[in-house]
Design a protein around this motif. Sequence first.
Motif, PDB file in Angstrom:
ATOM      1  N   ASN A 161       0.299  18.127  -5.203  1.00 28.88           N
ATOM      2  CA  ASN A 161      -0.780  17.207  -4.343  1.00 28.88           C
ATOM      3  C   ASN A 161      -0.779  17.092  -3.190  1.00 28.88           C
ATOM      4  OD1 ASN A 161      -3.515  17.092  -3.886  1.00 28.88           O
ATOM      5  ND2 ASN A 161      -3.560  15.232  -5.550  1.00 28.88           N
ATOM      6  N   PHE A 162       0.042  17.090  -2.474  1.00 35.64           N
ATOM      7  CA  PHE A 162       0.883  16.829  -1.273  1.00 35.64           C
ATOM      8  C   PHE A 162      -0.533  16.352  -0.315  1.00 35.64           C
ATOM      9  CE2 PHE A 162       4.402  19.114  -2.093  1.00 35.64           C
ATOM     10  CZ  PHE A 162       5.100  17.929  -2.367  1.00 35.64           C
ATOM     11  N   ASP A 163      -0.563  15.331   0.433  1.00 38.63           N
ATOM     12  CA  ASP A 163      -1.417  15.244   1.810  1.00 38.63           C
ATOM     13  C   ASP A 163      -1.027  16.104   2.804  1.00 38.63           C
ATOM     14  OD1 ASP A 163      -2.644  12.874   0.472  1.00 38.63           O
ATOM     15  OD2 ASP A 163      -0.573  11.721   0.844  1.00 38.63           O
ATOM     16  N   ILE A 164       0.306  15.934   2.884  1.00 39.79           N
ATOM     17  CA  ILE A 164       0.695  17.077   4.355  1.00 39.79           C
ATOM     18  C   ILE A 164       1.853  17.296   3.970  1.00 39.79           C
ATOM     19  CG2 ILE A 164       1.722  15.903   6.506  1.00 39.79           C
ATOM     20  CD1 ILE A 164       0.572  13.170   6.617  1.00 39.79           C
ATOM     21  N   ARG A 195       8.028   2.870   4.389  1.00 39.68           N
ATOM     22  CA  ARG A 195       7.053   2.416   4.557  1.00 39.68           C
ATOM     23  C   ARG A 195       6.101   2.607   4.139  1.00 39.68           C
ATOM     24  NH1 ARG A 195       6.719   0.448   9.981  1.00 39.68           N
ATOM     25  NH2 ARG A 195       4.824   1.045  10.624  1.00 39.68           N
ATOM     26  N   GLY A 196       6.265   3.008   2.849  1.00 36.48           N
ATOM     27  CA  GLY A 196       5.855   3.881   1.340  1.00 36.48           C
ATOM     28  C   GLY A 196       5.774   5.159   1.423  1.00 36.48           C
ATOM     29  N   TYR A 197       6.382   5.745   2.125  1.00 43.77           N
ATOM     30  CA  TYR A 197       5.736   7.754   2.203  1.00 43.77           C
ATOM     31  C   TYR A 197       6.926   8.222   1.202  1.00 43.77           C
ATOM     32  CZ  TYR A 197       2.915   6.546   6.525  1.00 43.77           C
ATOM     33  OH  TYR A 197       1.578   6.746   7.358  1.00 43.77           O
ATOM     34  N   GLU A 198       6.425   9.759   0.556  1.00 50.12           N
ATOM     35  CA  GLU A 198       7.862  10.006  -0.036  1.00 50.12           C
ATOM     36  C   GLU A 198       7.271  11.280   0.480  1.00 50.12           C
ATOM     37  OE1 GLU A 198       6.793  12.374  -4.783  1.00 50.12           O
ATOM     38  OE2 GLU A 198       5.896  10.537  -4.771  1.00 50.12           O
ATOM     39  N   PHE A 199       9.089  11.992   0.420  1.00 51.48           N
ATOM     40  CA  PHE A 199       9.268  12.913   1.187  1.00 51.48           C
ATOM     41  C   PHE A 199       9.567  13.773   0.632  1.00 51.48           C
ATOM     42  CE2 PHE A 199       9.116  10.376   4.466  1.00 51.48           C
ATOM     43  CZ  PHE A 199       8.276  11.479   5.926  1.00 51.48           C
ATOM     44  N   MET A 205       1.225  -1.397  -0.263  1.00 52.30           N
ATOM     45  CA  MET A 205      -0.258  -0.038  -0.373  1.00 52.30           C
ATOM     46  C   MET A 205       0.687   1.563   0.061  1.00 52.30           C
ATOM     47  SD  MET A 205      -3.256   1.627   3.114  1.00 52.30           S
ATOM     48  CE  MET A 205      -3.866   2.411   2.368  1.00 52.30           C
ATOM     49  N   LYS A 206       0.557   2.203  -1.016  1.00 57.14           N
ATOM     50  CA  LYS A 206       1.369   3.029  -1.062  1.00 57.14           C
ATOM     51  C   LYS A 206       1.444   3.840  -0.312  1.00 57.14           C
ATOM     52  CE  LYS A 206       2.678   7.054  -3.689  1.00 57.14           C
ATOM     53  NZ  LYS A 206       2.722   7.862  -5.734  1.00 57.14           N
ATOM     54  N   GLY A 207       2.336   4.421   1.537  1.00 53.75           N
ATOM     55  CA  GLY A 207       2.130   6.277   2.506  1.00 53.75           C
ATOM     56  C   GLY A 207       1.547   7.194   1.501  1.00 53.75           C
ATOM     57  N   LYS A 208       1.507   7.915   2.013  1.00 53.85           N
ATOM     58  CA  LYS A 208       1.112   9.750   1.451  1.00 53.85           C
ATOM     59  C   LYS A 208       2.639  10.631   1.618  1.00 53.85           C
ATOM     60  CE  LYS A 208      -3.132   8.983   4.987  1.00 53.85           C
ATOM     61  NZ  LYS A 208      -3.189   9.800   6.409  1.00 53.85           N
ATOM     62  N   LYS A 209       2.135  11.657   0.484  1.00 54.62           N
ATOM     63  CA  LYS A 209       2.597  12.219   0.071  1.00 54.62           C
ATOM     64  C   LYS A 209       3.146  13.375   1.178  1.00 54.62           C
ATOM     65  CE  LYS A 209       3.677  14.555  -4.463  1.00 54.62           C
ATOM     66  NZ  LYS A 209       3.634  14.229  -5.839  1.00 54.62           N
ATOM     67  N   VAL A 210       4.782  13.597   1.466  1.00 57.43           N
ATOM     68  CA  VAL A 210       4.580  15.022   2.763  1.00 57.43           C
ATOM     69  C   VAL A 210       5.485  15.820   1.894  1.00 57.43           C
ATOM     70  CG1 VAL A 210       5.515  15.097   5.093  1.00 57.43           C
ATOM     71  CG2 VAL A 210       4.599  13.036   3.843  1.00 57.43           C
ATOM     72  N   LEU A 211       5.897  16.886   2.140  1.00 56.81           N
ATOM     73  CA  LEU A 211       6.738  18.146   2.146  1.00 56.81           C
ATOM     74  C   LEU A 211       6.822  18.911   3.254  1.00 56.81           C
ATOM     75  CD1 LEU A 211       8.003  19.841   0.442  1.00 56.81           C
ATOM     76  CD2 LEU A 211       5.397  22.236   0.499  1.00 56.81           C
ATOM     77  N   HIS A 212       7.920  18.045   3.667  1.00 60.17           N
ATOM     78  CA  HIS A 212       8.101  19.314   5.224  1.00 60.17           C
ATOM     79  C   HIS A 212       8.939  20.553   4.751  1.00 60.17           C
ATOM     80  CE1 HIS A 212       8.908  16.059   8.458  1.00 60.17           C
ATOM     81  NE2 HIS A 212       8.490  15.725   7.208  1.00 60.17           N
ATOM     82  N   ILE A 213       9.095  21.342   5.456  1.00 56.94           N
ATOM     83  CA  ILE A 213       9.720  23.236   4.796  1.00 56.94           C
ATOM     84  C   ILE A 213      10.374  23.537   6.162  1.00 56.94           C
ATOM     85  CG2 ILE A 213       8.657  25.493   4.440  1.00 56.94           C
ATOM     86  CD1 ILE A 213       5.976  24.458   3.661  1.00 56.94           C
ATOM     87  N   ILE A 222       5.035   9.308  16.087  1.00 58.05           N
ATOM     88  CA  ILE A 222       5.039  10.156  14.778  1.00 58.05           C
ATOM     89  C   ILE A 222       3.925   9.548  13.531  1.00 58.05           C
ATOM     90  CG2 ILE A 222       5.945  11.187  12.101  1.00 58.05           C
ATOM     91  CD1 ILE A 222       8.707  11.383  14.125  1.00 58.05           C
ATOM     92  N   GLU A 223       3.894   8.284  12.884  1.00 59.29           N
ATOM     93  CA  GLU A 223       3.620   7.309  12.232  1.00 59.29           C
ATOM     94  C   GLU A 223       1.808   7.379  12.620  1.00 59.29           C
ATOM     95  OE1 GLU A 223       2.923   4.053   8.751  1.00 59.29           O
ATOM     96  OE2 GLU A 223       4.286   3.996  10.658  1.00 59.29           O
ATOM     97  N   ASN A 224       1.850   6.763  14.010  1.00 59.55           N
ATOM     98  CA  ASN A 224      -0.299   7.439  15.290  1.00 59.55           C
ATOM     99  C   ASN A 224       0.236   8.683  15.056  1.00 59.55           C
ATOM    100  OD1 ASN A 224       0.349   4.277  15.251  1.00 59.55           O
ATOM    101  ND2 ASN A 224       1.207   4.458  16.659  1.00 59.55           N
ATOM    102  N   GLU A 225       0.464   9.492  15.332  1.00 59.59           N
ATOM    103  CA  GLU A 225      -0.273  11.243  15.983  1.00 59.59           C
ATOM    104  C   GLU A 225      -0.044  11.560  15.091  1.00 59.59           C
ATOM    105  OE1 GLU A 225      -1.242  11.618  18.179  1.00 59.59           O
ATOM    106  OE2 GLU A 225      -0.941   9.957  19.905  1.00 59.59           O
ATOM    107  N   LEU A 226       0.824  11.691  14.117  1.00 58.82           N
ATOM    108  CA  LEU A 226       0.809  12.299  12.713  1.00 58.82           C
ATOM    109  C   LEU A 226       0.697  12.087  11.100  1.00 58.82           C
ATOM    110  CD1 LEU A 226       4.262  14.595  14.013  1.00 58.82           C
ATOM    111  CD2 LEU A 226       1.930  14.783  14.681  1.00 58.82           C
ATOM    112  N   LEU A 227       1.624  11.273  10.798  1.00 62.60           N
ATOM    113  CA  LEU A 227       1.093  10.445   8.659  1.00 62.60           C
ATOM    114  C   LEU A 227       0.067   9.935   9.239  1.00 62.60           C
ATOM    115  CD1 LEU A 227       4.769  10.247   8.973  1.00 62.60           C
ATOM    116  CD2 LEU A 227       3.614  12.328   8.880  1.00 62.60           C
ATOM    117  N   SER A 228      -1.042   9.149   9.727  1.00 59.63           N
ATOM    118  CA  SER A 228      -1.681   8.502   9.599  1.00 59.63           C
ATOM    119  C   SER A 228      -3.599   8.993   8.856  1.00 59.63           C
ATOM    120  CB  SER A 228      -2.197   7.604  11.087  1.00 59.63           C
ATOM    121  OG  SER A 228      -3.075   8.479  12.561  1.00 59.63           O
TER     122      SER A 228
END
Length: 368
Positions: free
Chosen positions: A84-87, A30-34, A1-9, A362-368
């Motif tokens: 088109n970032f998720d987070i 775990r499939g996330y794209e940063f 399963m593909k993880g979410k797409k995340v942008l850090h600034i 982080i995964e449970n509280e922020l990325l899920s």
Amino acid sequence: MKGKKVLHIVSVSFSLRYFIGNQFHYFKERGYEFHVACSPSDELVSLSKEFGFEAFPVPILRSISPVQDIITIAKIYRYIRRENFDIVIAHSPKGGLLGMISGYLARVPKRIYFRHGLVFETAVGFSRKLLINIERITAAFSHCIVNVSPSIIESSNNLKLNPPHKNVLLGNGTCNGIDVNRFVHRRVHSDFTVTTIGFVGRLCKDKGIYELIGAWILLRKEYPALRLLLVGPLDERDKLDTAITDQIYADPAIEYVGEVDDTSPYYNSMDIFVLPSYREGFPTVTLEASASGLPVVTTRVTGCIDSIREQETGIYADNTIVGIYHALKFYIDHPGIAQQHGINGRAFVCANFSEEEVYQEIENELLS
């Protein structure tokens, strides 16, 4: 399963290793794209290759610059819309402000601000009011605020920086956890004596360098064989007086290493770690020192107060020359206690601040 797409600034690439670091590898598996939006630098390019993220160079000035800031917001906004970032996750006061505004305008589903510290704690007058209002504006555009220590949450609530329900704490604090395998615990010796006091961090007023050097002068009179090891860059924004830097360079018992890529080997050259800071978010260096089996001397200020267990892994000192002198002298005169506090510190970090523990939060509280 593909993880979410995340942008850090972030404002500067130097922060990436400490704010995120091995998270890039862990979540990529775990499939996330940063992606990372950051001020352009050669270091940003090299870190993108090392950690496997997509870099988006964009000027993020630490100072207030209305025209450039608006341009940067527009660039980040367009990048978010295109990718088109998720987070969107933003760090530091300026990166947070521009990142959260951009994310809000682009209607990102989840906008997270990491409050790594309260820079206004040592500011006064108009500057203090401005910095407090920047925190409030950033929080208003965020879905949640990750405060890196319990004392940061307490201060944030007291100052009404944001509604309390937005506050998040990852476990017992910190933003990234500690790679406990990288910081090696030294062997216990029955004939242990203190020969080296160590400091890691920016050399500036806010870190208590004036008080540390003052305490060092007093200690050297009593313990001629004592050494002081300083690891970290001279802060250009909060410069030390020439008299202090000249003293650091001239004293043969002070070893000034400067900025290094990897601090882990230097802790093993220390017997006591000291951080006499005036403000912190959550001082990673105290956890690194504890993970390396060092007793810690630090101050009762925001962030630092959460980083040790008093009389178990370290001791507190007043932000004065005399206070720091007495705390360091206690460990020098009681090497058995110093060694035991170091042993306790390693266990404390492994149980509460390991990367694995924090990344699960982080995964449970922020990325899920």
